[in-house]
Design an enzyme around this catalytic site. Structure first.
Site, short mmCIF file in Angstrom:
data_model
loop_
_atom_site.label_atom_id
_atom_site.label_comp_id
_atom_site.label_asym_id
_atom_site.label_seq_id
_atom_site.Cartn_x
_atom_site.Cartn_y
_atom_site.Cartn_z
N HIS A 170 0.92 -1.07 -0.08
CA HIS A 170 -0.07 -0.09 0.04
C HIS A 170 0.98 1.25 0.00
O HIS A 170 1.93 1.10 0.75
CB HIS A 170 -1.04 0.09 1.25
CG HIS A 170 -2.08 1.20 1.12
ND1 HIS A 170 -1.60 2.35 1.55
CD2 HIS A 170 -3.46 0.92 0.77
CE1 HIS A 170 -2.79 3.04 1.26
NE2 HIS A 170 -3.80 2.26 0.64
N GLU B 55 -4.02 2.39 -7.38
CA GLU B 55 -4.26 3.33 -6.48
C GLU B 55 -3.53 4.50 -6.54
O GLU B 55 -2.46 4.47 -6.08
CB GLU B 55 -4.05 2.82 -4.90
CG GLU B 55 -4.93 1.72 -4.69
CD GLU B 55 -5.33 1.49 -3.12
OE1 GLU B 55 -6.60 1.63 -2.81
OE2 GLU B 55 -4.45 1.85 -2.24
#
Ligand code: PGA
Length: 255
Positions: A99, A169
């Site tokens: 992430h 993302e």
């Protein structure tokens, strides 16, 4: 559709976690949601509360559990680490790896790749996040994206490559509102670009079958337009997954 709710560090009481989990479980057992798989990525301590200990029942498998990260360590003298083995033993089925908030703390492509192999070795499905910090006029960000994907896919076996869940993302779109998210047009382009990269690893229809998620300010107000006709297979909402009503209404938008 695969929806992975990333609670990040927003959910800070067991009470909040239990309420959220219960409402998602209720929603997931409604028959109308047959084509949506919900996965909840929660802070590690909650995985001990909601984990099935490896047992899965039909009702439980409607809401699967993900870790938000996993350790490079395989166990032993590694204070503070949460290993893939431990997660598997709790009944965790997925793990977010790489992430951008972890990459910002120093996680490299090499570390991401090693974590992916720990995940596979323990039958945990890796949800690997990739995405650019900003878009430059010369489109250098496309090269960065390719490098992030190459680092993950090149060491894997063909079978593993087909199982990776890839979450696109863009960092500039994270933690804002629906108005700041990627547009459906841009998402369609990025899905094509990413599948083209995947095509060099998975021939034929293989690249089409890799599950591709989008994350970055997904909210009830934009989830449907981002889902329709863009070729995306699901979403990784962050802040919008931490409020019961918002999360439920977002899932309902997809039905
Ligand atoms: P956000 O987070 O939905 O709050 O933008 C998404 C993510 O970082 O996974």
């Amino acid at each position: 559709m695969l929806i992975v709710g990333n609670w990040k560090a927003y959910v800070q009481t067991t009470d909040h976690a239990k309420k959220l989990y219960a409402s998602v479980k209720r929603l997931a057992s409604s028959t109308a949601l047959r084509d949506t798989q919900i996965v909840l990525a929660m802070p590690a301590p909650y995985l001990g509360i909601f984990g099935t200990g490896g047992k899965t029942s039909a009702a439980l498998s409607r809401v699967l559990l993900a870790a938000q990260d996993l350790s490079l360590s395989t166990g032993g003298a590694a204070t503070g680490e949460v290993t893939a083995v431990l997660l598997r033993n709790l009944g965790v089925t997925h793990a977010i790896i790489g992430h951008s908030e972890r990459r910002a703390m120093g996680e490299t492509d090499q570390m991401v790749s090693e974590k992916v192999s720990h995940a596979f070795a323990n039958k945990i499905m890796p949800i690997v996040c990739v995405g650019e910090r900003e878009r430059d006029p010369d489109a250098k960000y496309l090269k960065l994206l390719r490098a992030q994907i190459d680092a993950v896919f090149s060491p894997l076996s063909q079978k593993e490559r087909a199982q990776v869940i890839l979450a696109y993302e863009p960092i500039w779109a994270i933690g804002k509102t629906a108005a700041d998210a990627l547009s459906p047009e841009d998402l369609t382009e990025m899905v094509l670009y990413i599948r083209k990269i995947l095509g060099s690893y998975l021939p034929g229809r293989g690249a089409q079958k890799v599950k591709l998620l989008y994350g970055g300010s997904v909210e009830p107000g934009n989830i449907r337009t981002l889902a329709e006709g863009t070729g995306i297979d699901g979403f990784l909402p962050g802040h919008a997954s931490t409020d019961e009503k918002t999360f439920v209404s977002m899932i309902k938008e997809l039905q």
